[in-house]
Design a protein around this motif. Structure first.
Motif, PDB file in Angstrom:
ATOM      1  N   UNK A 113     -13.320   1.230  -5.578  1.00 38.32           N
ATOM      2  CA  UNK A 113     -13.231  -0.003  -6.066  1.00 38.32           C
ATOM      3  C   UNK A 113     -12.411  -0.071  -7.479  1.00 38.32           C
ATOM      4  N   UNK A 114     -11.344  -0.973  -7.586  1.00 37.26           N
ATOM      5  CA  UNK A 114     -10.690  -0.937  -8.699  1.00 37.26           C
ATOM      6  C   UNK A 114      -9.748   0.346  -9.190  1.00 37.26           C
ATOM      7  N   UNK A 115      -9.686   1.417  -8.198  1.00 33.85           N
ATOM      8  CA  UNK A 115      -9.097   2.546  -8.562  1.00 33.85           C
ATOM      9  C   UNK A 115      -7.488   2.264  -8.250  1.00 33.85           C
ATOM     10  N   UNK A 116      -6.672   2.992  -8.847  1.00 28.88           N
ATOM     11  CA  UNK A 116      -5.179   2.943  -8.764  1.00 28.88           C
ATOM     12  C   UNK A 116      -4.852   3.777  -7.774  1.00 28.88           C
ATOM     13  N   UNK A 117      -4.105   3.518  -6.911  1.00 29.61           N
ATOM     14  CA  UNK A 117      -3.881   4.323  -5.480  1.00 29.61           C
ATOM     15  C   UNK A 117      -2.522   4.288  -5.485  1.00 29.61           C
ATOM     16  N   UNK A 118      -1.666   5.191  -4.794  1.00 28.24           N
ATOM     17  CA  UNK A 118      -0.393   5.451  -4.756  1.00 28.24           C
ATOM     18  C   UNK A 118      -0.248   5.846  -3.095  1.00 28.24           C
ATOM     19  N   UNK A 119       0.464   4.930  -2.258  1.00 23.88           N
ATOM     20  CA  UNK A 119       0.613   5.302  -0.968  1.00 23.88           C
ATOM     21  C   UNK A 119      -0.090   4.419   0.064  1.00 23.88           C
ATOM     22  N   UNK A 120       0.689   3.847   0.768  1.00 22.32           N
ATOM     23  CA  UNK A 120       0.359   2.613   1.534  1.00 22.32           C
ATOM     24  C   UNK A 120       0.620   2.802   2.970  1.00 22.32           C
ATOM     25  N   UNK A 121      -0.187   2.440   3.837  1.00 20.61           N
ATOM     26  CA  UNK A 121       0.390   2.424   5.308  1.00 20.61           C
ATOM     27  C   UNK A 121       1.019   0.969   5.574  1.00 20.61           C
ATOM     28  N   UNK A 122       2.281   1.125   6.153  1.00 15.71           N
ATOM     29  CA  UNK A 122       3.183   0.054   6.538  1.00 15.71           C
ATOM     30  C   UNK A 122       2.999  -0.242   7.989  1.00 15.71           C
ATOM     31  N   UNK A 123       2.644   0.685   8.763  1.00 18.09           N
ATOM     32  CA  UNK A 123       2.392   0.466  10.206  1.00 18.09           C
ATOM     33  C   UNK A 123       1.699   1.378  10.897  1.00 18.09           C
TER      34      UNK A 123
END
Lengths: 427, 313
Positions: free
Chosen positions: A404-414
């Motif tokens: 929670x509230x963490x900075x993340x890098x990398x997102x699922x698009x589909x």
């Protein structure tokens, strides 16, 4: 169904260990029809991937869906939505429900619930002993007929070695895969932290990391004795690794897993008794975390899983010792794992070897690879997209994430399951 | 004078100047407590609630007396008898108490971190009167005051903390405080009760008591916490007394003017010889009790000042 061409993508191939620019054609049968440079290929639908990464969908061994018993914490519907949003195309459920999934009737019930409600593929594990009580083996044969892909008592260790030996022998003769939790139960009893400076300062009951190797050593002896196919659900300490390596060198049919939390967090993250960081086994020292990350990179540890464990607010809003263990992770598995890629610890093909290829191999599934003829279970993701996680945005019914509230890098698009988009907006 | 805390949850959060502030004010309260008219009005109009989820006579009466001497309205709640038995969670209990508008909440709880968790849910100042094996800050402060008055300083002393360190919140708080004030700390006890991780906290660890006591200025004994032990940490009380009980022979290794401390209640003949505990030339155990009231008055006074400031703002 119609054919779909995903063009202009980076193909992450864990089997070949390569990342290449190209395209992938999903056939009308929901399988991968072609992939590579693909010039002049046409399809009914064409999706421009804009240079995003395309990898085989994640196969997550050890997900807790709280049906039957605690549907208020997670249902097949919400778990499926979370999995789809996290790029997980197959979840392999745990039997530590209430009641435990320890007979074919209960297994049939959850299979039906999964078929009705879940957006992604679901496979089920069943308990190794009745009621996970460690006294009598379950009906391994019937359960396999009903679809159980593996047998485990989850975080309960069968302490009666005679019972376990018989169960393993029977499992071997049935060709069943067994998963074991390797924390020596006597030492582990009552502990909620790993021994060391942090637990000492915070006054928390703790267990030596050696408890893991003790459990591993015992199980290796029994595996050697019975010849069973075995998977250690979570190997989280440096000192367990040489024993694991020897077991593999000696030709035992063993694999090992680790949870995403033990790869990305350490004991100090608990800080001021934050119960969302209470997991089983407890978070380890930074040295252990690094050793385990290296073991994933080298392939000694085969599989990364989410160990998705939904808990409601009430069971976490308690003093640390009394609070429930576990964290939800289906949706954060890939973004958290991307930390290891961005840190230079793992390449993308190596990451997907542990997330997709190896679990598929272990369970004998045709998915988990980019290969013509394999099911088109795929995840399309942006490896660099930054975001700050808001736990209330998670699709799981329970919001107990340590990120929670963490900075993340990398997102699922589909996310695609058998060629059909189950998550994402590709218009 | 500096004291920036909203709560007194542990020594960990305190800076050295804040520790000195508490001790200086406590010195004044020692004088008040020794005078004929033992009343101040620093807490006048304020409500102090003592919530003890674990049995305590000494600490609870010390806090109660401290509050009353400074004019607070004091209420004691014995939590073992009440709502937890009915299944109420700690958070719900906190919310219930909070709705009664207390100003000072003194809490003891058997689980580490529980007092801190509770402090996040209430609007008043919370004092940790002991949480699990974590901290017991007022005990460390009263020990510090006792040492400072007996030794004339609270730095560059050799201090041995002896006995059941593993189960002791008193040891943890003392260790933190005495380190912050730049003392050398030795931990003495069998390895089962002084786990190796303590060496990582910057202490010297001894399993031989005579070696451990050699030339120390302060000998701090701890109670053997039989109630927290399951599974046998020592073979027997008589063997423990023989090897780790403080008697004249072992004490002779310490400096000639070394003082002997014990947070109480004592197990005479287990961790300490009765005659040493009663030796007015060496033992400051009764002083510790006296300092306890003064330190708690000071701590509550300082927290109340900050509370009033926050409310005025």
């Amino acid at each position: 169904m119609t054919s779909t061409l995903l063009s202009n993508v980076r193909l992450i191939d864990p089997d070949a260990g390569t990342e290449t620019e190209g395209a992938l054609l999903i056939g009308a049968d929901g399988r991968i029809a072609a992939l590579g440079a693909l010039t002049g290929v046409t399809a009914e639908t064409v999706i421009d991937g804009n240079g995003l990464c395309l990898a085989p969908g994640i196969i997550d061994i050890g997900v807790k869906v709280c049906e039957p018993g605690e549907r208020h914490k997670e249902s097949f519907g919400t778990a499926g939505a979370a999995a789809a949003a996290g790029g997980v195309t197959t979840i392999v459920t745990r039997p530590d429900t209430d009641p435990a999934i320890d007979n074919p009737e209960t297994l049939e019930f959850v299979s039906r619930r999964a078929r009705e409600d879940c957006a992604v593929n679901v496979l089920h594990m069943a308990a190794l002993t009745k009621g996970r009580a460690g006294r009598e083996m379950t009906e391994i044969g019937f359960l396999m007929d009903a679809g159980a892909v593996a047998f485990t008592d989850c975080d309960r260790v069968v302490t009666e070695t005679k019972v376990l030996t018989r169960a393993l022998t029977y499992a071997k003769s049935s060709g069943a895969l067994v998963l074991g939790h390797i924390q020596e139960p006597g030492l582990t009893k009552g502990a909620c932290a790993t021994s060391g400076k942090f637990a000492t300062l915070k006054g928390l009951p703790s267990v030596s990391p050696m408890a893991e190797r003790m459990g591993l050593d015992r199980d290796i002896s029994l595996i050697e004795m019975t010849g069973v196919k075995y998977h250690f659900d979570q190997v989280t300490t440096a000192r367990a690794l040489p024993a694991l390596e020897r077991a593999k060198q000696n030709g035992l049919d063993v694999t090992a897993g680790v949870s995403i939390h033990h790869l990305t967090l350490n004991e100090y993250d608990v800080a001021d008794y934050r119960t969302f960081f209470k997991v089983k086994p407890p978070l380890r020292a930074e040295d252990d975390r690094q050793a385990v990350v290296e073991a994933v990179a080298s392939g000694l540890i085969d599989i990364i899983s989410s160990m998705h464990t939904p808990q409601d607010e009430e069971s976490k809003r308690l003093p640390f010792e009394e609070a429930a263990s576990g964290a939800v992770a289906l949706e954060t598995l890939l973004p958290a794992a991307m930390r290891l890629v961005h840190a230079g610890d793992l390449s993308l093909p190596v990451l997907f070897r542990a997330l997709s290829l190896n679990p598929a191999k272990r369970l004998g599934l045709p998915c988990g690879r980019l290969e013509v003829g394999a099911p088109a279970d795929l995840v399309l993701f942006d490896p660099d997209a930054p975001f700050v996680l808001d736990r209330f945005s998670l699709r799981s019914k329970s919001k107990n994430t340590p990120f929670d509230s963490a900075r993340m890098q990398g997102r699922v698009k589909a996310t695609f399951v058998a060629g059909r988009a189950v998550f994402g907006d590709l218009s | 004078m500096t004291f920036r805390q909203t709560h007194l949850l542990g020594i960990e959060q305190l800076a050295p100047d804040e520790i000195t502030t508490v001790l200086d004010l406590a010195d004044e309260y020692v004088a008040l407590n020794r005078s004929h008219d033992k009343h101040g009005d620093a807490l006048k109009g304020l409500t102090q609630v003592n919530m003890f989820f674990e049995n305590s006579t000494r600490t609870q009466s010390s806090f109660e007396l401290a509050g009353r001497r400074l004019g607070a309205d004091v209420m004691n709640m014995s939590m073992q008898a009440s709502s937890i038995k009915k299944g109420e969670t700690l958070i719900d209990t906190a919310m219930t108490i909070n709705a009664m508008h207390p100003d000072l909440l003194v809490v003891r709880h058997p689980h580490s971190g529980a007092v801190e968790m509770l402090s996040q849910k209430v609007n008043c100042a919370v004092l940790n009167a002991g949480d699990g094996k974590h901290e017991h800050p007022t005990q460390a402060l009263l020990d510090a005051l006792t040492i400072r008055r007996a030794k004339g300083r609270l730095h560059r002393l050799n201090i041995a903390i002896c006995g059941d360190i593993a189960h002791s919140r008193v040891a943890r708080s003392n260790l933190l405080l005495l380190h912050k004030m730049e003392n050398r700390i030795r931990l003495v006890g069998p390895t089962t009760l002084v786990p190796g991780a303590f060496a990582e906290l910057g202490c010297e660890v001894y399993d031989d008591m005579k070696e451990g006591l050699k030339d120390v200025d302060v000998v701090m004994m701890l109670r053997l916490q039989k109630e927290r032990m399951d599974g046998g940490f020592i073979p027997s009380e008589r063997e423990y007394y023989h090897r780790y009980g403080l008697d004249a022979e072992k004490l002779a290794f310490a400096k000639e003017d070394a003082i002997v401390m014990h947070p109480g209640p004592m197990n005479r003949g287990v961790e300490i010889d009765g005659t040493i505990a009663d030796d007015i030339n060496r033992s400051v155990i009764q002083d510790q009790v006296e300092m306890g009231v003064a330190v708690r008055m000071a701590a509550m006074d300082l927290l109340a000042r900050n509370l009033r400031e926050r409310r005025a703002a």
